[in-house]
Motif scaffolding. Sequence first.
Motif, short mmCIF file in Angstrom:
data_model
loop_
_atom_site.label_atom_id
_atom_site.label_comp_id
_atom_site.label_asym_id
_atom_site.label_seq_id
_atom_site.Cartn_x
_atom_site.Cartn_y
_atom_site.Cartn_z
N VAL A 99 0.83 -1.21 0.00
CA VAL A 99 0.00 0.00 0.00
C VAL A 99 0.86 1.25 0.00
CG1 VAL A 99 -1.93 -1.14 1.17
CG2 VAL A 99 -0.16 0.02 2.53
N GLY A 100 0.23 2.37 -0.35
CA GLY A 100 0.88 3.66 -0.30
C GLY A 100 0.08 4.65 0.52
N VAL A 101 0.76 5.61 1.11
CA VAL A 101 0.13 6.65 1.93
C VAL A 101 0.66 8.00 1.44
CG1 VAL A 101 -0.14 7.60 4.25
CG2 VAL A 101 -0.03 5.12 3.92
N GLY A 102 -0.25 8.96 1.31
CA GLY A 102 0.13 10.28 0.83
C GLY A 102 0.11 11.34 1.90
N CYS A 103 -0.49 12.47 1.58
CA CYS A 103 -0.39 13.66 2.43
C CYS A 103 -1.40 13.70 3.57
CB CYS A 103 -0.57 14.91 1.57
SG CYS A 103 0.69 15.08 0.29
N LEU A 104 -2.41 12.82 3.56
CA LEU A 104 -3.40 12.80 4.62
C LEU A 104 -3.47 11.40 5.23
CD1 LEU A 104 -6.41 14.70 2.95
CD2 LEU A 104 -4.54 15.66 4.30
N ASP A 122 -12.38 14.99 0.37
CA ASP A 122 -11.84 14.89 1.72
C ASP A 122 -10.52 15.64 1.91
OD1 ASP A 122 -11.28 12.36 0.00
OD2 ASP A 122 -9.58 12.44 1.38
N GLN A 123 -9.85 16.04 0.81
CA GLN A 123 -8.62 16.84 0.97
C GLN A 123 -8.89 18.18 1.63
OE1 GLN A 123 -10.24 16.27 -1.87
NE2 GLN A 123 -9.65 17.64 -3.54
N HIS A 312 -5.02 21.83 -4.53
CA HIS A 312 -4.52 21.19 -3.31
C HIS A 312 -4.77 19.69 -3.36
CE1 HIS A 312 -3.50 20.60 0.85
NE2 HIS A 312 -4.69 20.16 1.16
N LEU A 313 -3.74 18.92 -3.66
CA LEU A 313 -3.80 17.45 -3.59
C LEU A 313 -4.95 16.89 -4.42
CD1 LEU A 313 -3.08 17.12 0.24
CD2 LEU A 313 -1.45 17.06 -1.64
N GLY A 314 -5.62 15.87 -3.87
CA GLY A 314 -6.75 15.24 -4.52
C GLY A 314 -7.46 14.38 -3.50
N SER A 315 -8.65 13.94 -3.82
CA SER A 315 -9.44 13.12 -2.90
C SER A 315 -8.98 11.67 -2.91
CB SER A 315 -10.91 13.19 -3.30
OG SER A 315 -11.10 12.53 -4.55
N LYS A 316 -9.54 10.88 -2.02
CA LYS A 316 -9.25 9.44 -2.02
C LYS A 316 -9.64 8.81 -3.35
CE LYS A 316 -11.48 9.00 1.95
NZ LYS A 316 -12.09 8.44 3.18
N GLY A 317 -10.76 9.24 -3.88
CA GLY A 317 -11.20 8.73 -5.18
C GLY A 317 -10.25 9.12 -6.29
N ASP A 318 -9.74 10.35 -6.23
CA ASP A 318 -8.77 10.80 -7.24
C ASP A 318 -7.51 9.96 -7.20
OD1 ASP A 318 -10.38 12.93 -8.16
OD2 ASP A 318 -9.57 14.31 -6.65
N ILE A 319 -7.04 9.63 -6.00
CA ILE A 319 -5.82 8.84 -5.86
C ILE A 319 -6.00 7.46 -6.46
CG2 ILE A 319 -4.25 7.75 -4.20
CD1 ILE A 319 -4.67 10.19 -2.39
#
Length: 375
Positions: A99-104, A122-123, A312-319
């Motif tokens: 798995v990967g983890v980003g900014c949140l 959610d961002q 600013h970043l992206g949502s969980k869905g975007d990721i």
Amino acid sequence: MFSSPAGGASEEDKSVKFTGWAAVPGGDGVLQKWSYHPRPLSADEVEIEITHCGICGSDIHFMTEGWSSITRPAIPGHEIVGTVVKRGKDATHQIGDRVGVGCLVSCCRGSSVCNWCRKGEDQFCENKTVTFNSPFKDGRGGISKGGFADRIRVYSDYAFKIPKEISSAEAASFFCAGITTYTPLKRYKAGPNTRLGVIGIGGLGHIALQWAAAMGCQEIVAISGRDNKKDEAFKLGATKFINTSDKEQIKEAAKSIDLCLCTNGSSNSNWEEYLSMMAPLSQLVLLAIPEEPITFVGSHLVSRDVAIVGSHLGSKGDIEEMLEFAAKQGIRPWIEKRPFDDINEACKDVHAGKPRYRIILEMDPSVSTATPTSS
């Protein structure tokens, strides 16, 4: 090595310590090894043994307090990849998942959900916790610790399964540089009718050029202050190159760009030149954040209905969507792998702008200490 007290850890967690490279009191920008007791694992969290973590320019701004003061000791790092080695009973991932983890690492929990989380954005969550040096707002206390470490615990909805086509080292950069550049291209519908500009051919810009090519943009303009990355820009997908030190090239490019991503965080950027290249009804999107205020003449905006906007970043869905798109389209960051023990030299190189184009810290597999368990 610095070490934290047990604090509010439960009996079963008092013996558990994670070790990372932290900005400590009096550290003067040099990261030092520091151990701490993690928060007890909740029912919907996972524990990840970290194998890779990218170094982002924002980590450097953080360590040097270029943007704001920080609470020390603090472990940076928010382009995290690893393996799930422990899970709460309600976690969505299984032991062994990559798995990967980003900014949140957290947004609204329980029955109280903010308007942005309801919208799937959610961002912007009013109760979010960013990956490091951020207080948790879930009622359990504590401050987040980042990915320059051997392990991390996060809510499982902020750990994203990585497609098998993407290696762990390559995947790390997608969780900040990747999503930061993918989201505005999606939001502003970049495609066959878009003349796209990318300012700054670095950690973010080199991925942005690849996204644009895969999206079929009409024209892809790489914009840089020097010619030293010109050949690489074309390999990455650019169809045109502008050297901003050549005033004639800037003049020829007047009003020619519909959408432009600014990945250059330099406070010395010439915003007048950038704005002169923007077409009517265009958007100049700020992705990098200069440490000093930016200035420009307002007539550039008013006369052509040009908008300067942020992203600013992206949502969980975007990721999730981005990872699938990258796997399908063969988009990969250009990376240089370094061992975690070389972290300070690697950070110096990032600060100096040396990487081509992303440095990824890699953990020696022989130092693994985690034992896979369910709870």
